[in-house]
Scaffold this active site. Structure first.
Site, PDB file in Angstrom:
ATOM      1  N   ILE A 185      -7.518  -2.136  -0.273  1.00  0.00           N
ATOM      2  CA  ILE A 185      -6.754  -3.050   0.565  1.00  0.00           C
ATOM      3  C   ILE A 185      -6.282  -2.243   1.772  1.00  0.00           C
ATOM      4  CG2 ILE A 185      -6.051  -4.541  -1.337  1.00  0.00           C
ATOM      5  CD1 ILE A 185      -3.303  -3.296  -1.290  1.00  0.00           C
ATOM      6  N   ASP A 186      -5.961  -2.938   2.851  1.00  0.00           N
ATOM      7  CA  ASP A 186      -5.578  -2.264   4.088  1.00  0.00           C
ATOM      8  C   ASP A 186      -4.316  -1.425   3.897  1.00  0.00           C
ATOM      9  OD1 ASP A 186      -7.677  -3.549   5.316  1.00  0.00           O
ATOM     10  OD2 ASP A 186      -6.436  -5.121   6.206  1.00  0.00           O
ATOM     11  N   ARG A 187      -4.185  -0.421   4.732  1.00  0.00           N
ATOM     12  CA  ARG A 187      -3.014   0.465   4.675  1.00  0.00           C
ATOM     13  C   ARG A 187      -1.713  -0.324   4.778  1.00  0.00           C
ATOM     14  NH1 ARG A 187      -2.509   3.831   9.781  1.00  0.00           N
ATOM     15  NH2 ARG A 187      -1.423   1.944  10.420  1.00  0.00           N
TER      16      ARG A 187
END
Length: 315
Positions: free
Chosen positions: A139-141
């Protein structure tokens, strides 16, 4: 360090093997990477390959150990004590095959793009005696919430197969701008990476169905407020920035998104306490054939996002 076996995920498919290994072995000189490929120490589905070989979904990469003296001392990165504490507190589930992490926003899942240490590197440092641990997905930062790790190659392979077959239920909560008026929407678009994006990787929706990769999501409004809507999002594919790009394309960008969002509105939202992107992976459910067990990993909405909702409901 022992030989590792890595199953190519949806996100990694299409990469050249040399580029994959350069990311896998953070800070290892290119000369070392090309040497282990040339000597046949790196194998894909048990066969020798060349540096330009492009990985395919589901292929198994044999990754040999790299001697520590081949990595320059000044480039070896260790997670800080505070990061290790964050990761330790974030564990929400663990058995003999699966680890569930409630990842805080701001921590990348792996190193790269200006970050020396990510969640997986920190977890390996935290648990040095684990013989095997790999990210199942990403998942994105700036997204918080559920991330699954596999403690065996068999569990990782099975989970990737379940994801390809649509047998993993992954859900997110997103706060978007404006009032959502169209009920439940099942959206399918083709996404492609923008060339020469000014700020890192950026995706866009393609008008031509023959271009890009298909991305499929189900958007359900859960709470409609004066100028924002809390959405439940079920993703049926796992494309880069999928939810963010599709919502922006529908003119309901995620609040706090500094890449695809409404920048002026994001500044206004800071007055309501929103200092990050309002996107949270709250649910992941699947049945692992290896154990016969149904896994339901849940991560409640973080307190700071709850507070934003309370402030907006006062309007």
């Amino acid at each position: 360090m022992a030989v590792q076996y890595h199953t190519v995920s949806e996100h990694e498919a299409g990469q050249r093997i040399d580029n994959f290994l350069l990311r896998y072995f953070k800070n290892v000189p290119k000369s070392v990477i090309y040497r282990i490929i040339r000597k046949g120490e790196v194998r894909v589905d048990k066969g020798r390959i060349k540096p330009e070989h492009k990985l395919a979904l589901g292929e198994v990469v044999r990754i040999p150990p790299v001697k520590q003296d081949e990595v320059p001392e000044d480039t070896k990165s260790l997670a800080s004590h505070s990061l290790l504490q964050q990761i330790e507190r974030a564990v929400i589930f663990e058995d003999e095959q699966i680890i569930g992490i409630n990842k805080p926003a701001g921590i990348p899942v792996h190193s790269g793009s200006g970050h020396d240490v990510g969640l997986i590197e920190g977890f390996r440092q935290l648990r040095p005696n684990l013989p095997y641990v790999e990210l199942v997905h990403r998942i994105d930062r700036d997204t918080s919430g559920v991330v699954a790790l596999a403690k065996s190659r068999e569990a990782l392979t099975q989970l990737h197969a379940l994801m390809r077959e649509g047998e993993v239920d992954k859900r997110y909560q997103a706060l978007v701008s404006g009032q959502w008026k169209d009920g439940v929407q099942h959206i399918t678009t083709n996404l492609m990476r923008e060339q020469n994006a000014a700020k890192g990787h950026k995706m866009r929706v393609m008008d031509n169905d023959d271009e890009g990769q298909e991305a499929e999501s189900i958007f359900t409004p859960k709470r409609i407020m004066t100028n924002a809507t809390l959405m439940d999002v079920k993703i049926l594919t796992g494309r880069m920035h999928q939810i963010r790009v599709q919502l922006a394309h529908l003119d309901h960008p995620i609040l706090g998104d500094d890449r695809y969002g409404d920048f002026a509105l994001n500044r206004e939202m800071k007055a309501f306490g929103l200092k990050r992107m309002f996107l949270h992976a709250n649910h992941m459910e699947f049945v692992l054939r290896l154990t016969g067990r149904r896994y339901r990993l849940e991560a409640p909405l973080p307190a700071e996002l709850h507070q934003v909702l309370r402030e907006l409901q006062k309007l």
